[in-house]
Motif scaffolding. Structure first.
Motif, PDB file in Angstrom:
ATOM      1  N   ARG A  25      -2.071  -8.031  -0.508  1.00  0.00           N
ATOM      2  CA  ARG A  25      -2.929  -6.789  -0.039  1.00  0.00           C
ATOM      3  C   ARG A  25      -4.354  -7.134   0.198  1.00  0.00           C
ATOM      4  O   ARG A  25      -4.991  -6.390   0.973  1.00  0.00           O
ATOM      5  CB  ARG A  25      -2.609  -5.662  -1.108  1.00  0.00           C
ATOM      6  N   LEU A  26      -5.012  -8.024  -0.780  1.00  0.00           N
ATOM      7  CA  LEU A  26      -6.444  -8.052  -0.717  1.00  0.00           C
ATOM      8  C   LEU A  26      -6.948  -9.359   0.084  1.00  0.00           C
ATOM      9  O   LEU A  26      -8.169  -9.780  -0.263  1.00  0.00           O
ATOM     10  CB  LEU A  26      -6.760  -8.438  -2.439  1.00  0.00           C
ATOM     11  N   ALA A  27      -6.098  -9.814   0.685  1.00  0.00           N
ATOM     12  CA  ALA A  27      -6.220 -11.208   1.592  1.00  0.00           C
ATOM     13  C   ALA A  27      -7.349 -10.848   2.418  1.00  0.00           C
ATOM     14  O   ALA A  27      -8.402 -11.602   2.670  1.00  0.00           O
ATOM     15  CB  ALA A  27      -4.948 -11.270   2.567  1.00  0.00           C
ATOM     16  N   PRO A  28      -7.944  -9.695   3.105  1.00  0.00           N
ATOM     17  CA  PRO A  28      -8.931  -9.459   4.041  1.00  0.00           C
ATOM     18  C   PRO A  28     -10.336  -9.593   3.033  1.00  0.00           C
ATOM     19  O   PRO A  28     -11.368  -9.816   3.533  1.00  0.00           O
ATOM     20  CB  PRO A  28      -8.834  -7.945   4.359  1.00  0.00           C
ATOM     21  N   PHE A  29     -10.101  -9.559   1.631  1.00  0.00           N
ATOM     22  CA  PHE A  29     -11.197  -9.821   0.815  1.00  0.00           C
ATOM     23  C   PHE A  29     -11.286 -11.137   0.101  1.00  0.00           C
ATOM     24  O   PHE A  29     -12.074 -11.120  -1.030  1.00  0.00           O
ATOM     25  CB  PHE A  29     -11.318  -8.561  -0.030  1.00  0.00           C
ATOM     26  N   GLN A  30     -10.448 -12.053   0.492  1.00  0.00           N
ATOM     27  CA  GLN A  30     -10.173 -13.083  -0.428  1.00  0.00           C
ATOM     28  C   GLN A  30     -11.523 -14.029  -0.856  1.00  0.00           C
ATOM     29  O   GLN A  30     -11.502 -14.790  -1.525  1.00  0.00           O
ATOM     30  CB  GLN A  30      -9.332 -14.132   0.514  1.00  0.00           C
ATOM     31  N   ASP A  31     -12.602 -13.915   0.011  1.00  0.00           N
ATOM     32  CA  ASP A  31     -13.856 -14.687  -0.258  1.00  0.00           C
ATOM     33  C   ASP A  31     -14.623 -13.920  -1.371  1.00  0.00           C
ATOM     34  O   ASP A  31     -15.537 -14.453  -1.720  1.00  0.00           O
ATOM     35  CB  ASP A  31     -14.673 -14.652   1.230  1.00  0.00           C
ATOM     36  N   ARG A  32     -14.205 -12.685  -1.718  1.00  0.00           N
ATOM     37  CA  ARG A  32     -14.857 -12.062  -2.907  1.00  0.00           C
ATOM     38  C   ARG A  32     -14.029 -11.807  -3.789  1.00  0.00           C
ATOM     39  O   ARG A  32     -14.227 -10.874  -4.646  1.00  0.00           O
ATOM     40  CB  ARG A  32     -15.210 -10.477  -2.185  1.00  0.00           C
ATOM     41  N   THR A  33     -12.806 -12.424  -4.017  1.00  0.00           N
ATOM     42  CA  THR A  33     -11.791 -12.100  -5.170  1.00  0.00           C
ATOM     43  C   THR A  33     -11.381 -13.700  -5.843  1.00  0.00           C
ATOM     44  O   THR A  33     -11.359 -14.629  -5.142  1.00  0.00           O
ATOM     45  CB  THR A  33     -10.587 -11.522  -4.617  1.00  0.00           C
ATOM     46  N   SER A  88       0.654  -1.070   0.041  1.00  0.00           N
ATOM     47  CA  SER A  88       0.066  -0.230   0.136  1.00  0.00           C
ATOM     48  C   SER A  88       0.486   1.312  -0.022  1.00  0.00           C
ATOM     49  O   SER A  88       0.171   2.339  -0.633  1.00  0.00           O
ATOM     50  CB  SER A  88      -0.999  -0.016   1.148  1.00  0.00           C
ATOM     51  N   GLU A  94      -8.419  -2.813  -4.298  1.00  0.00           N
ATOM     52  CA  GLU A  94      -8.809  -2.698  -2.604  1.00  0.00           C
ATOM     53  C   GLU A  94      -9.580  -1.356  -2.468  1.00  0.00           C
ATOM     54  O   GLU A  94     -10.570  -1.796  -1.759  1.00  0.00           O
ATOM     55  CB  GLU A  94      -7.412  -2.380  -2.180  1.00  0.00           C
ATOM     56  N   GLU A 127     -13.154  -2.091  -0.681  1.00  0.00           N
ATOM     57  CA  GLU A 127     -13.768  -1.388   0.455  1.00  0.00           C
ATOM     58  C   GLU A 127     -14.964  -0.517   0.391  1.00  0.00           C
ATOM     59  O   GLU A 127     -15.982  -0.541   1.327  1.00  0.00           O
ATOM     60  CB  GLU A 127     -12.713  -0.353   0.909  1.00  0.00           C
TER      61      GLU A 127
END
Length: 335
Positions: free
Chosen positions: A86-94, A16, A59, A63
């Protein structure tokens, strides 16, 4: 060693902080109505970030839209790894995919996706590729003469300068680099490689400096700038990929879906403009008395010409200076 380079006391900075997305807010605001329309219809909005890079735009989109699903495409495996972290917090949507962005139809077929609501393309060389010296994209420091966006396959810039004929070197440097001294540069490359093949960017820069007049360098920027651009385009087949990718992006759109493209030189922008303009006008024959449904435009232009960064954006991210943004919306399905 420049500030930000990793050392034992200064580990590699987070992605980031290494990447400032170009025209981030404007891009997302242009795509937002398509996502909001899908949500209003009870659908999961789907966006393709066709040039994922280090994931800054993605990202921000994830968000802002908590139900958005992202398909991130990049040919650079290192970029995919960094973006994945970087996008690990959103891995269920990627879904992050190693591919070139003209492969959008195959990627969607593999994922079982019929249509998407947005496509974002941020063209050219990424911050990661410029900053990683060993990739050989930059003329400002010595490095292996590589320039491949996907280091797992394909010819390198060294292969091009050492093996292409003088005529072919003139052609690509003049056409892809828009370099008026292409003949001189190609001739010097051929002469120098006969003594010793090129292996580093520094060697190539010295050959170019030897034949580009000092006055031209003072007014036109670094003397190797245009030749390096030409080699990068040739190595990565950037313009032929783009010629296929932009129509593929448009074809993937749901009704009222949007495509946003940022380009960084006139050759890229010309391709994008051509595809967008063709879809934004009637196909009715000249003098035809009635415009039939199948003749109506399939796209609506969302930008007036090209949009450019503000002075504040350029100050924050100098690499944004040459960015040119265009966007369209699908207003009719092709018959």
């Amino acid at each position: 060693m420049t500030q930000g380079d990793p050392t034992p006391d200064n580990p590699t900075p987070p992605t980031s902080s290494r990447h400032v997305p170009v025209l981030k807010d404007r891009c997302i605001n242009l795509l937002a109505p398509a996502f909001e329309a899908a949500i209003a219809e009870g659908k999961t909005p789907i966006v393709i970030d066709a040039t994922l890079g280090m994931g800054g735009h993605s990202e921000a989109m994830l968000e802002r839209f908590p139900t958005l699903h992202l398909i991130g495409i990049d040919r650079d495996t290192e970029a995919l790894a960094l973006a994945g972290a970087r996008l690990a917090p959103f891995q269920d949507r990627t879904d992050l995919v190693h591919a070139v962005y003209d492969e959008i139809p195959r990627v969607l077929e593999d994922l079982g996706v019929d249509e998407v609501h947005g496509v974002l393309m941020d063209l050219g060389v990424s911050s990661l590729q410029l900053d990683e010296r060993e990739r050989g994209f930059a003329y400002s420091y010595d490095a292996p003469l590589d320039m491949r966006m996907d280091t797992s396959r394909g010819q390198t810039a060294a292969d091009v300068v050492n093996n292409y004929s003088e005529d072919d070197l003139v052609r690509i440097i003049r056409k892809w680099g828009e370099e008026k001294f292409a003949g001189r540069i190609a001739n010097r490359i051929v002469a120098d490689r006969a003594r010793q093949p090129f292996s580093t960017t520094g060697e190539l820069v010295e050959s170019i400096r030897a034949v580009v007049p000092a006055a031209a360098a003072r007014t036109g920027g670094h003397p190797a700038k245009r030749t390096f651009q030409a080699l990068r385009i040739e190595v990565n087949e950037e313009l032929s990929v783009l010629e296929a990718a932009v129509p593929a992006a448009v074809d993937a759109l749901a009704l009222h879906g949007r495509v946003v493209v940022m380009s960084y030189h006139s050759l890229e922008d010309k391709i994008v403009k051509s595809v967008f303009a063709a879809g934004s006008k009637s196909s009715a024959p000249l003098g035809f008395p009635v415009e039939l449904e199948e003749h109506k435009a399939t796209l609506k232009t969302l930008t007036k010409g090209t949009e450019v960064p503000t002075e504040a954006e350029i100050t924050e991210n100098p690499r944004a200076a040459s960015a040119r943004l265009r966007a369209v919306e699908r207003v009719r399905r092709a018959v």
